[in-house]
Design an enzyme around this catalytic site. Structure first.
Site, short mmCIF file in Angstrom:
data_model
loop_
_atom_site.label_atom_id
_atom_site.label_comp_id
_atom_site.label_asym_id
_atom_site.label_seq_id
_atom_site.Cartn_x
_atom_site.Cartn_y
_atom_site.Cartn_z
N HIS A 3 8.07 -1.96 5.13
CA HIS A 3 8.21 -1.80 3.68
C HIS A 3 7.57 -0.50 3.22
CE1 HIS A 3 4.20 -3.54 4.16
NE2 HIS A 3 3.89 -3.10 2.95
N ASP A 36 5.42 0.60 -0.22
CA ASP A 36 4.66 -0.17 -1.20
C ASP A 36 5.31 -0.17 -2.58
OD1 ASP A 36 2.66 -1.00 0.54
OD2 ASP A 36 1.38 0.74 0.12
N ARG A 67 -7.06 -1.34 -0.25
CA ARG A 67 -6.09 -0.30 -0.58
C ARG A 67 -6.23 0.16 -2.02
NH1 ARG A 67 -0.07 -2.21 -0.82
NH2 ARG A 67 -0.48 -2.32 -3.06
N HIS A 111 5.83 1.32 6.36
CA HIS A 111 4.78 0.92 7.29
C HIS A 111 4.87 -0.57 7.59
CE1 HIS A 111 3.04 0.52 3.24
NE2 HIS A 111 2.29 -0.46 3.74
#
Length: 305
Positions: free
Chosen positions: A101, A103, A276, A261
């Site tokens: 995906h 983000d 994150r 990623h």
């Protein structure tokens, strides 16, 4: 290949198409402008960069450094942050993001940059893999590029990657996972994006796909699935990827406009936790200058334009 940027900072290329390790810098909110510019240039060139030995950073320090690269967003459009509202825990207790995906593509204002810091790591496994979506587009045959340049897709957060694999285990989804899944889907977002976006800083063309894609516009469901699978396979070819095995003190920074990623779930029931921070981006624009359009949901609270 090693490129010398300054007397202290070096960039070590990790693969032909993606990835570099940057040595000789201690990340903080006090870095000089020329150092930040060098880091940004390496990020744009290599799509994902890695730093080791950054144990001094906490959430506040991670945020302070992030602000040198741009304006941090909220942690997530639907999921609450940690003590800092702009920090999202990627925590295996709530699920595993083991699906390719980019983000937050289900909103119109896709984040520009993500900064991920190791907090608690399993004794084995738990690496992350990134793929270069610019290179994947460049490698397409000319006829296929001509097709995808004109295609659009609807992305939605109703695909809950955190529960994609864990829900199949014996006993079903536990309470924490179900709570996270419900929060992730608490507000529905759908956005229509071009399959090919123009990078706002480099001018490169990149495939905009990943598992939040619900359907490709203007084709049948079977055709949509076939086109998606064909292009995703191009993105995730091993030659187009770099894999990072996390260690204590590691930081990864990736260009969310040019990558996908995948967090590899090969650590059994061990705990894995990373924090994150994302940097606000813009609304993707197609090769003919048309901007993405929100279909459902308003993400203004998540990230200002």
């Amino acid at each position: 290949m090693t490129a010398q940027l300054t007397r202290t900072i070096t960039v070590h290329r990790l693969g032909a198409h993606i990835g570099a390790r940057i040595d000789g810098v201690q990340l903080s909110g006090d870095l000089p402008a020329d150092t930040v510019a060098e880091i940004r240039a390496a990020l744009l060139a290599h799509k994902v960069v890695f730093f080791s030995g950054q144990q001094h950073l906490d959430d506040a320090g991670q945020l302070a450094f992030a602000r040198l690269l741009g304006q941090p967003t909220l942690a997530h459009p639907t999921v609450k942050g940690q003590d800092h509202a702009q920090v999202l825990a990627i925590d295996s207790e709530y699920g595993k993001a083991n699906s390719w995906h980019t983000d937050v593509t289900f909103v119109d204002r896709v984040p520009a940059i993500s900064i991920l810091r190791a907090i608690e790591l399993p004794p084995y496994g738990g690496s992350t893999v990134w793929a270069n979506t610019v290179q994947a587009y460049a490698d397409l045959p000319e006829a296929l590029r001509a097709l995808v340049d004109r295609l659009w897709a609807v992305h939605t957060n109703l695909y809950d990657y955190a529960g994609h694999v864990d829900s199949t285990r014996i006993g079903g989804i536990d309470v924490k996972e179900q709570s996270y899944r419900d929060e992730f889907r608490s507000h529905v977002f759908e956005t229509e994006h071009p399959l090919v976006r123009v990078h706002p800083e480099t001018g490169e063309r990149a495939l905009l796909l990943g598992h939040f894609v619900k359907r490709i516009v203007g084709v049948t469901p079977a055709e949509s699935q076939a086109i998606f699978a064909l292009l995703q396979q191009r993105v995730t070819r091993l030659e187009n990827t770099v894999r990072w095995q996390w260690s204590d003190g590691d930081i990864a920074i990736w260009d969310n406009r040019a990558t996908q990623h995948y967090g590899v779930a090969d650590y059994d029931d061990q705990r894995r936790r990373l924090h994150r921070v994302t940097i606000a981006g813009d609304v993707p624009v197609s090769v003919d200058g048309v901007a993405s359009t929100p279909v459902t949901g308003d993400a203004a609270h998540f990230s200002a334009l």
